[in-house]
Design a protein around this motif. Structure first.
Motif, mmCIF file in Angstrom:
data_model
loop_
_atom_site.group_PDB
_atom_site.id
_atom_site.type_symbol
_atom_site.label_atom_id
_atom_site.label_comp_id
_atom_site.label_asym_id
_atom_site.label_seq_id
_atom_site.Cartn_x
_atom_site.Cartn_y
_atom_site.Cartn_z
ATOM 1 N N GLY A 1 0.708 -1.068 -0.073
ATOM 2 C CA GLY A 1 -0.114 -0.036 -0.086
ATOM 3 C C GLY A 1 0.857 1.232 0.079
ATOM 4 O O GLY A 1 0.591 2.377 -0.801
ATOM 5 N N LEU A 2 1.996 1.204 0.632
ATOM 6 C CA LEU A 2 2.748 2.517 0.946
ATOM 7 C C LEU A 2 3.497 2.805 -0.244
ATOM 8 O O LEU A 2 3.611 3.596 -0.918
ATOM 9 N N LEU A 3 4.161 1.573 -1.010
ATOM 10 C CA LEU A 3 4.740 1.830 -2.424
ATOM 11 C C LEU A 3 3.850 2.298 -3.507
ATOM 12 O O LEU A 3 3.868 3.162 -4.227
ATOM 13 N N MET A 4 2.396 1.751 -3.253
ATOM 14 C CA MET A 4 1.541 2.203 -4.195
ATOM 15 C C MET A 4 1.025 3.624 -4.042
ATOM 16 O O MET A 4 1.170 4.471 -4.803
ATOM 17 N N PHE A 5 1.199 4.135 -2.443
ATOM 18 C CA PHE A 5 0.977 5.490 -2.557
ATOM 19 C C PHE A 5 1.843 6.462 -2.890
ATOM 20 O O PHE A 5 1.632 7.484 -3.437
ATOM 21 N N LEU A 6 3.210 5.923 -3.019
ATOM 22 C CA LEU A 6 4.218 6.894 -3.497
ATOM 23 C C LEU A 6 3.983 6.978 -4.961
ATOM 24 O O LEU A 6 4.180 8.062 -5.850
ATOM 25 N N VAL A 7 3.472 5.898 -5.666
ATOM 26 C CA VAL A 7 3.336 5.936 -7.202
ATOM 27 C C VAL A 7 2.010 6.952 -7.107
ATOM 28 O O VAL A 7 1.961 7.978 -8.240
ATOM 29 N N ALA A 8 0.790 6.679 -6.523
ATOM 30 C CA ALA A 8 -0.158 7.426 -6.994
ATOM 31 C C ALA A 8 -0.250 8.701 -6.259
ATOM 32 O O ALA A 8 -1.020 9.562 -6.939
ATOM 33 N N ALA A 9 0.581 9.076 -5.508
ATOM 34 C CA ALA A 9 0.567 10.548 -5.161
ATOM 35 C C ALA A 9 0.928 11.474 -6.187
ATOM 36 O O ALA A 9 0.384 12.624 -6.220
ATOM 37 N N GLY A 10 2.085 11.107 -6.726
ATOM 38 C CA GLY A 10 2.521 12.053 -8.050
ATOM 39 C C GLY A 10 1.670 12.099 -9.205
ATOM 40 O O GLY A 10 1.270 12.973 -9.627
ATOM 41 N N LEU A 11 0.840 11.070 -9.446
ATOM 42 C CA LEU A 11 0.023 10.670 -10.503
ATOM 43 C C LEU A 11 -1.332 11.660 -9.930
ATOM 44 O O LEU A 11 -1.976 12.451 -11.047
ATOM 45 N N THR A 12 -1.933 11.766 -8.939
ATOM 46 C CA THR A 12 -3.039 12.287 -8.613
ATOM 47 C C THR A 12 -2.719 13.728 -8.427
ATOM 48 O O THR A 12 -3.813 14.587 -8.850
ATOM 49 N N LEU A 13 -1.635 14.234 -8.170
ATOM 50 C CA LEU A 13 -1.273 15.790 -8.129
ATOM 51 C C LEU A 13 -1.134 16.159 -9.810
ATOM 52 O O LEU A 13 -1.903 17.239 -9.968
ATOM 53 N N VAL A 14 -0.676 15.359 -10.605
ATOM 54 C CA VAL A 14 -0.717 15.785 -11.850
ATOM 55 C C VAL A 14 -1.959 15.776 -12.636
ATOM 56 O O VAL A 14 -2.299 16.714 -13.422
ATOM 57 N N MET B 1 -2.967 19.755 -13.052
ATOM 58 C CA MET B 1 -2.693 19.874 -14.474
ATOM 59 C C MET B 1 -3.767 19.537 -15.347
ATOM 60 O O MET B 1 -3.755 19.528 -16.614
ATOM 61 N N ASP B 2 -4.658 18.613 -14.999
ATOM 62 C CA ASP B 2 -5.593 17.807 -15.756
ATOM 63 C C ASP B 2 -4.904 17.022 -16.871
ATOM 64 O O ASP B 2 -5.391 17.022 -18.137
ATOM 65 N N PHE B 3 -3.569 16.390 -16.486
ATOM 66 C CA PHE B 3 -2.830 15.857 -17.534
ATOM 67 C C PHE B 3 -2.780 14.136 -16.953
ATOM 68 O O PHE B 3 -2.447 13.970 -16.292
ATOM 69 N N ILE B 4 -3.275 13.540 -18.161
ATOM 70 C CA ILE B 4 -3.359 12.023 -17.773
ATOM 71 C C ILE B 4 -2.048 11.408 -18.474
ATOM 72 O O ILE B 4 -1.607 11.467 -19.381
ATOM 73 N N ASN B 5 -1.021 10.935 -17.506
ATOM 74 C CA ASN B 5 0.145 10.665 -17.725
ATOM 75 C C ASN B 5 0.365 9.255 -17.647
ATOM 76 O O ASN B 5 0.473 8.630 -16.409
#
Lengths: 327, 306, 255
Positions: B15-28, B32-36
């Protein structure tokens, strides 16, 4: 121009479709005459991909719904067919309707959830549902699991092994593609298509006119899923093999690429897109086994260099080719 | 009971590893409304760079540090060359271009490092296990992952809640047009958020490297799980990403282990593992469907929608 | 139009409340619209006019209160359902389907009320059962000659007129008009005022508008909305001379 133009997004594409269909109808004849038998198989594959891209174009091009899980429907159709064949019930009369029902049902259930959302969330949810189908296929341990399943043969027709003949199979695929092209061509210009298009441009407006936008989109989504399921039925029979990879998300990405390169919302463009994709794949993989190292940047360049969005460029090009002005 | 404890720890760690990935994604997404879609390959690149630098230096911490710097440079480069030109484009363009980047990087990694999985040794300091009572051992390194994940989450929370930058990020997530109206240099803000998000994903990949096999395409599954996490949590919400990630991590891990046991009642061990793998993955998507059905904006929506 | 007691209002709003967080945007609004009448709703910016329209049209759900349409409670009825009952609206910010022609937009509205709104096979662009009424409606709003123009390329004033044609195509009992004159030049406003005047009597209208000249020349009844509640309701003259209204809203404005 006596009758007022209703759709601005596309011109009459009746003749290109006719020419395309005639051309495809003649492929086996030419292939037999020139003894290029593999053309038949390759074109069959192209038409199956085109059918899948076509189904995506219905919801993406006309409906404006970017589904990133469309390969799931192909996988469902293929697995339904594959399992039925393995269980000895693979006759076309059973396998084909069952493939349509299963993929349609999946579209219905997932559509109810996904179509409540829009934008980025819709993309992610369809992607996630696509993965669900992918993992479901992996979990089918009795039918090959991760490795996929080599089928005993193709679907029979009334118990006859007609489809083993690749020319017969070619024309079956051709008939499916032509039929769906015609259906969607009519549908996109009929009342249903206009409501779907209206909802793409302005969903709130459509609701204040009294349209149930959710229902219309769900209908389109189910129809789209069923056509992709049909492609899955054909794919399983064509390759005599089913694999979770049919439902993989990269497949869904490939389908989006085909639709876009062919021109979003242009239904026969989906056929062109599938052809382009296959030619690129064939051509590039001839150069290097790492062909995706070239293919990936090609996609990126294509997107970056087409200013004002891809749709805009395609429309401009089409206008130029039609000799019309562009403003 | 002790098995459950281990599974919960494993779930927490995932879960914590997922969080690290998801945190950046969710901010972007949120700002920015940018789907990366290429966020997952940044995780993969983090793992590869860590594997390489740790191999070169023979030292975990130095290698990790170099990997983090490397992934940040890589992220900034991508932002400048490619992503910057995509912010104003349609989601369709963004999806397709970043999809192309995934194809390129997955294959490129295969060309440079080969298709075979790389192994990264667990650093010497963190080898060995901790006794959790009942004679059950739990590897120290996994505790390190949990600890560093929590630390990162704390840092992120402090930055987002307590700093001016964080205020801008929060404002942007709820109303992006307001930012430029306030005279904020949006371009610079995007760059910072982007570099930060990339670094977090890369860090997750690097930390995961010793316990997972580092291989091409390893980011794809993580990306899709991260999507699920932020859809469950609510787009643009760090709190939501945290809750969603832990939920997904725990459910995935527990469902996996218990469905293996459950399936073993019916089929052999290999088959059970295969089936359970598929089933538990499906659980996550069912959870997502359920959350969306009840709350279409996720558990902690960031946007003030009416 | 003096004896309103005998006429049953076609649209009636009772004690409507809506708040966003601590902000009470609609704070117990009651008003009614009689058949064939224009009821104007005026008030300073931020008074909650558009929020009120959204609730009546079904885009927002009120926290409390009732909306009665022709005596029937539609408070929880969905937006499409309300449209089908005969409640049409226009938007403050022009809302059309930009990629269709003007005719296509109106035909789409005609289609919504047709027997088969979702045909799968017959092309719409040759469907006279849709296009003839649509063309007639375009003539009504003065866009007859612009039928073939892509709606997105129409001028601002033309788009506003197109919206009204779309609303009329629903054969509504009530039309909600959210600032139809917004952003229009004087001449365009005057033309639209004439159009609305000609429609008066046939349709009941709830008109939100800042253009006081238009309001006072059109409205049978004016309500003043301030801070989410109705300050005064009455004939144009009554409202104009109400000291409370002058103090709260009209202020020094010339009239």
């Amino acid at each position: 121009m006596s009758s007022p133009l209703i759709f601005s997004t596309k011109r009459s594409s009746f003749w290109p479709v006719v020419v395309l269909c005639l051309g495809l109808a003649l492929v086996p004849v030419v292939a037999v005459l020139t003894k290029q038998g593999h053309w038949v198989s390759l074109t069959t594959q192209m038409m199956i991909l085109a059918l899948a891209a076509l189904s995506l174009d219905l919801i993406l091009g006309i409906g404006g719904l970017l589904s990133f899980g469309h390969a799931a429907f192909i996988g469902l159709g293929a697995y339904t067919t594959g399992i039925l064949i393995q269980e000895g019930k693979g006759d076309l009369l059973i396998a084909l309707p069952m493939s349509l029902v299963v993929s349609g049902l999946f579209a219905f259930v997932t559509g109810i959830v996904a179509l409540r959302t829009r934008g980025v969330v819709f993309i992610m949810i369809t992607l996630a549902f696509g993965q669900m189908a992918y993992f479901a296929a992996q979990a089918l341990y009795a039918y090959g699991g991760d490795d996929g399943l080599t089928l005993d043969g193709r679907s029979t027709v009334f118990g006859l092994k007609l489809l083993s003949n690749k020319i017969v199979f070619y024309y079956l695929t051709f008939a499916c593609l032509a039929g769906c092209l015609l259906l969607l061509q009519r549908l996109s210009r009929a009342r249903f298509g206009r409501v779907l298009l209206g909802a793409r441009d302005n969903a709130v407006r459509m609701e204040t006119l009294g349209y149930d936008v959710f229902r219309v989109r769900l209908m389109a989504y189910v129809l789209s899923g069923m056509i992709a399921g049909l492609a899955g039925f054909l794919l399983a029979n064509h390759t005599e093999f089913v694999s979770p990879a049919y439902a993989a998300w990269q497949r869904s990405g490939d389908l989006i690429f085909m639709v876009i390169i062919g021109g979003v919302g242009s239904l026969w463009g989906a056929v062109g897109g599938a052809l382009t994709y296959l030619l690129l794949e064939e051509g590039l993989s001839g150069l290097t086994e790492h062909w995706k190292v070239i293919f990936g940047p090609l996609i990126i360049l294509f997107v970056l260099l087409t200013h004002g969005g891809i749709e805009g460029v395609v429309a401009r090009l089409r206008d130029m080719m039609a000799g019309g002005r562009h403003d | 009971m002790s098995l459950l404890a281990i599974q919960v720890l494993n779930g927490l760690q995932l879960g914590l590893l997922m969080f690290l990935v998801a945190a950046g994604l969710t901010l972007v997404f949120g700002v920015m409304d940018f789907i990366n879609l290429a966020h997952g390959v940044q995780y993969m690149m983090g793992a590869y760079l860590a594997a390489t630098f740790i191999g070169w230096t023979g030292h975990f911490v130095i290698g990790l540090g170099m990997a983090l710097i490397g992934i940040m440079i890589f992220g900034l480069l991508l932002e400048r060359v490619m992503f910057r030109h995509l912010y104003a484009r349609s989601h369709l363009d963004q999806v397709l271009a970043t999809f192309g980047l995934i194809l390129f990087l997955n294959q490129g990694v295969k060309m440079v490092w080969g298709a075979a999985p790389l192994g990264v040794p667990v650093p010497e300091w963190f080898q060995g296990s901790v006794l959790l009572g009942d004679g059950i051992l739990y590897p120290v390194y996994r505790f390190v992952i949990i600890g560093s994940g929590l630390l990162m989450a704390l840092v992120l929370w402090l930055v987002v809640e307590k700093t001016r930058l964080g205020m801008l990020v929060r404002a942007g997530a709820s109303n992006a047009t307001m930012l430029s109206a306030l005279g904020v240099d949006v371009r610079k803000l995007f760059m910072v958020i982007f570099a930060f998000g990339t670094m977090l994903a890369g860090f997750a990949g690097a930390m995961a490297a010793p316990i997972l096999s580092v291989e091409p395409g390893m980011g794809d599954q993580v990306l899709i799980l991260a999507f699920v996490v932020i859809v469950i949590g609510g787009i643009g919400s760090i709190r939501g990403a945290f809750a969603g990630a832990l939920l997904v991590g725990l459910i995935d891990t527990l469902a996996r282990s218990y469905s293996v046991d459950f399936m073993r009642l019916f089929v052999g061990p290999a088959a059970a593992r295969g089936i359970a793998n598929g089933l538990s993955s499906m659980f996550i998507y069912l959870l997502m469907a359920l959350v969306l059905f009840l709350r279409p904006d996720g558990l902690f929506p960031a946007r003030g929608r009416t | 139009m003096t004896d309103t007691a005998a006429i049953r209002p076609v649209l009636q709003i009772e004690g409507l409340k809506k708040s966003f967080g601590a902000l009470n945007v609609t704070n117990g609004v009651s008003l009614s619209v009689n058949p064939g009448e224009i009821h104007a709703l005026i008030g300073p910016n931020g008074a909650g006019k558009t929020t009120l329209i959204h609730q009546i049209a079904g885009l927002l759900r009120p926290d409390a209160g009732h909306i009665l349409f022709d005596g029937r409670d539609i408070t929880t009825t969905s937006m499409p359902q309300r449209a089908r009952l005969g409640l049409a609206r226009t938007f403050q910010i022009t809302s059309i389907v930009p990629s269709l022609t003007a005719l296509g937009n109106v035909a789409l509205a005609v289609q919504a009320g047709a027997d088969k709104p979702l045909g799968f096979w017959t092309p719409v662009d040759v469907d006279d059962s849709l296009n003839s009424p649509a063309q007639a409606l375009l003539e009504t709003v003065g866009l007859g000659a612009r039928a073939g123009v892509i709606a997105g390329q129409l001028s601002h004033g033309e788009k506003r007129a197109l919206e009204i044609a779309m609303a009329l195509a629903l054969k509504p009992r009530v039309i909600l008009l959210d600032e139809p004159m917004a952003g229009m030049g004087h001449e365009e406003s005057a033309r639209l005022t004439d159009l609305l005047k000609s429609l008066k009597g046939t349709y009941a209208m709830l008109l939100v508008e800042h253009d006081m000249e238009a309001v006072f020349s059109l409205a049978d009844c004016v309500s003043v909305l301030v801070d989410g509640h109705v300050l005064a309701t009455g004939s144009a003259d009554m409202v104009r001379n109400d000291p409370q209204v002058r103090a709260a809203y009209l202020g020094d404005e010339a009239f």
